[in-house]
Design an enzyme around this catalytic site. Structure first.
Site, PDB file in Angstrom:
ATOM      1  N   ASP A  75      72.601  58.535  45.654  1.00  0.00           N
ATOM      2  CA  ASP A  75      72.959  57.229  45.125  1.00  0.00           C
ATOM      3  C   ASP A  75      72.550  57.167  43.659  1.00  0.00           C
ATOM      4  O   ASP A  75      71.437  57.568  43.294  1.00  0.00           O
ATOM      5  CB  ASP A  75      72.254  56.109  45.900  1.00  0.00           C
ATOM      6  CG  ASP A  75      72.604  54.733  45.363  1.00  0.00           C
ATOM      7  OD1 ASP A  75      73.736  54.270  45.618  1.00  0.00           O
ATOM      8  OD2 ASP A  75      71.752  54.118  44.675  1.00  0.00           O
ATOM      9  N   GLU A  85      79.035  58.654  45.791  1.00  0.00           N
ATOM     10  CA  GLU A  85      79.949  57.526  45.682  1.00  0.00           C
ATOM     11  C   GLU A  85      81.062  57.853  44.697  1.00  0.00           C
ATOM     12  O   GLU A  85      80.913  58.687  43.817  1.00  0.00           O
ATOM     13  CB  GLU A  85      79.206  56.282  45.208  1.00  0.00           C
ATOM     14  CG  GLU A  85      78.125  55.795  46.155  1.00  0.00           C
ATOM     15  CD  GLU A  85      77.343  54.647  45.559  1.00  0.00           C
ATOM     16  OE1 GLU A  85      77.490  53.513  46.053  1.00  0.00           O
ATOM     17  OE2 GLU A  85      76.587  54.880  44.609  1.00  0.00           O
ATOM     18  N   ASP A 119      68.333  51.468  46.547  1.00  0.00           N
ATOM     19  CA  ASP A 119      68.917  52.778  46.260  1.00  0.00           C
ATOM     20  C   ASP A 119      68.665  53.763  47.403  1.00  0.00           C
ATOM     21  O   ASP A 119      69.532  54.574  47.743  1.00  0.00           O
ATOM     22  CB  ASP A 119      68.347  53.326  44.957  1.00  0.00           C
ATOM     23  CG  ASP A 119      68.680  52.432  43.766  1.00  0.00           C
ATOM     24  OD1 ASP A 119      69.713  51.742  43.829  1.00  0.00           O
ATOM     25  OD2 ASP A 119      67.903  52.412  42.799  1.00  0.00           O
TER      26      ASP A 119
END
Length: 478
Positions: free
Chosen positions: A217, A319, A406
């Site tokens: 992340d 992501e 996170d």
């Protein structure tokens, strides 16, 4: 396809030659662009007079061979000094113009995805990047590992050793296709060799981690640039955010104020251009070196972190962020967020992992842009739609878990990567068939490509590291 980039140490006699080649490429670009623009304007004016299409001024082809043919007919009259530089310099400018016109035409007709592409603009020496590309002639790396040879330019000394490329060329596992000379903001010259190498997995410098699947992340608000976690909830390691631009703001502020007080290239009173002073040029050079140093620090941290990830772990889930949309959506409502996003360079992390995972034999799993990694509870799977960027701790209202935001997102990404890896071992998975843990898509699918900053969807897809390469688009065009 792979690129090798080396810094150069040209002599005082060679530096003007490098600038001349870059200026020749810019001149060819501007000259042919002016000709194309004049022909388009003339044809548009003739249509307003009622002239038939068959009687209009003949159009000019936009392909590189056609532009090169016209340039060779006009260079004796408009560029009598053309023989001072290599023909590759003019070919670089014409190639850039051909690609720009092709992108503009494809964007107008809807054949090109993404943001609309405008009509090419003229290149100005003060604002355009100095670059020239060589595709033919003598292009080689010298056996002494500290010199290269380029057409017409001759023998150039490199600031660093070229042994990594020289060994591959001597062994026959690499072939040089082209070389690109460029100058960065710090006024340092570089050469980039585009090579065709034998496809094979590189040996990792570190042993594989026992944790096979991890989630990564990225963020800008906290002190950690990347948080790496396993599917079982363990946080493996964090990459501290260097924030080089924020550290250089004090120096940049002083230099930019000094440049504003000096004799610059624009007179705000008469609103005309003028010859800048030497002190202003020295100050702007210092500003460029400051920005270049911040970029070098950022690249160093990102390269070391992504290389370690690709070498240690077998499956890496990340992501898919619309970084450009996040920056443009900031504005005054999110003061400082645009600068923080630019300082973090989030889009480069996935770009580096895309080719490094292919190098080291690992797999990259890219979560869809609407996958709710931050809004999903890693404990019970519940969803919290009203999670804001200011909430750094995820507190689940269903199970009562309290976890770092996170870390929670990294755990969800790791579980997604574990699921996709298991499906990939059993057989090919259908793209978009995996549920997004109860997420709802808040944006219409037709507008999903233009939206930014949302994390709600059920579409997922898996991509291997071979989806992207290390060579720029101009190399693929050649």
């Amino acid at each position: 396809m792979q690129a090798y980039r080396f810094a150069l140490d040209p002599t005082q006699q060679q530096t003007p030659m490098l600038r001349s080649h870059c200026g020749a490429a810019r001149f060819a670009f501007n000259h042919m662009l002016a000709l194309v623009t004049a022909v388009l304007d003339q044809r548009a004016a003739e249509r307003t007079y009622g002239v038939a299409d068959t009687d209009l001024t003949p159009s000019i082809g936009w392909s590189l061979p056609k532009l090169r043919k016209i340039w060779n007919q006009r260079k004796f009259e408009y560029a009598p000094w053309w023989a001072e530089n290599s023909k590759e310099a003019y070919n670089s400018g014409l190639d850039a113009l051909a690609r720009s016109l092709d992108n503009w035409a494809a964007s107008r007709t809807g054949q090109r995805a993404g943001k609309p592409v405008g009509f090419p603009r003229f290149k100005i020496a003060a604002r355009s990047r100095r670059s020239v590309r060589f595709t033919t002639g003598t292009i080689r790396v010298e056996p002494d590992r500290h010199h290269i040879v380029l057409p017409r330019v001759g023998r150039l000394k490199t600031h660093e050793s070229t042994r990594k490329l020289a060994r591959r060329v001597e062994a026959g596992s690499a072939r040089i296709l082209s070389a690109t000379l460029s100058q960065d903001s710090r006024r340092r010259w570089y050469v980039s060799f585009q090579t065709l190498i034998a496809a094979k997995t590189r040996p990792g410098h570190v042993p594989r981690s026992p944790d096979r699947v991890v989630g990564v992340d990225v963020g800008v608000k906290a002190d950690a640039l990347m948080v790496v976690a396993a599917a079982d909830g363990r946080e493996l390691w964090r990459v501290p955010a260097p924030k080089p631009l924020a550290a250089s703001r004090t120096r940049l502020r002083a230099l930019q104020r000094r440049a504003a007080r000096q004799h610059g290239p624009y007179d705000s009173v008469t609103k005309t251009r003028r010859l800048p002073s030497k002190r202003w040029q020295v100050t702007t050079a210092r500003i460029g070196r400051t920005h270049g140093r911040a970029a070098a620090i950022r690249q160093d941290v990102l390269h070391k972190a992504t290389t370690t990830l690709a070498q240690q772990y077998q499956v890496i889930a990340v992501e898919t962020l619309n970084a450009a949309g996040m920056r443009s959506a900031g504005g005054d409502r999110k003061k400082g967020l645009n600068r923080a996003l630019a300082d973090a360079a989030l889009a480069q992390i996935r770009q580096m992992l895309s080719y490094k995972t292919r190098w080291y034999g690992s797999v990259l799993v890219e979560a869809d842009r609407w996958f709710p990694s931050s809004k999903t509870c890693s404990g019970c799977g519940g969803r919290k739609p009203n999670l804001t960027l200011a909430d750094r701790v995820y507190e689940c209202e269903q199970c009562g878990v309290s976890i770092d935001r996170d870390r929670n997102a990294a755990i969800n990404l790791a579980r997604l990567g574990d699921t996709q890896a298991s499906v990939g071992e059993q057989g090919p998975a259908d793209s978009g068939s995996v549920a997004g843990r109860g997420a709802r898509q808040e944006t219409d699918p037709a507008q999903a490509g233009d939206a930014a900053g949302c994390e709600a969807s059920t579409r997922l897809y898996t991509a291997s590291g071979g989806e992207a390469g290390t060579v720029a688009s101009e190399g693929m065009a050649a």
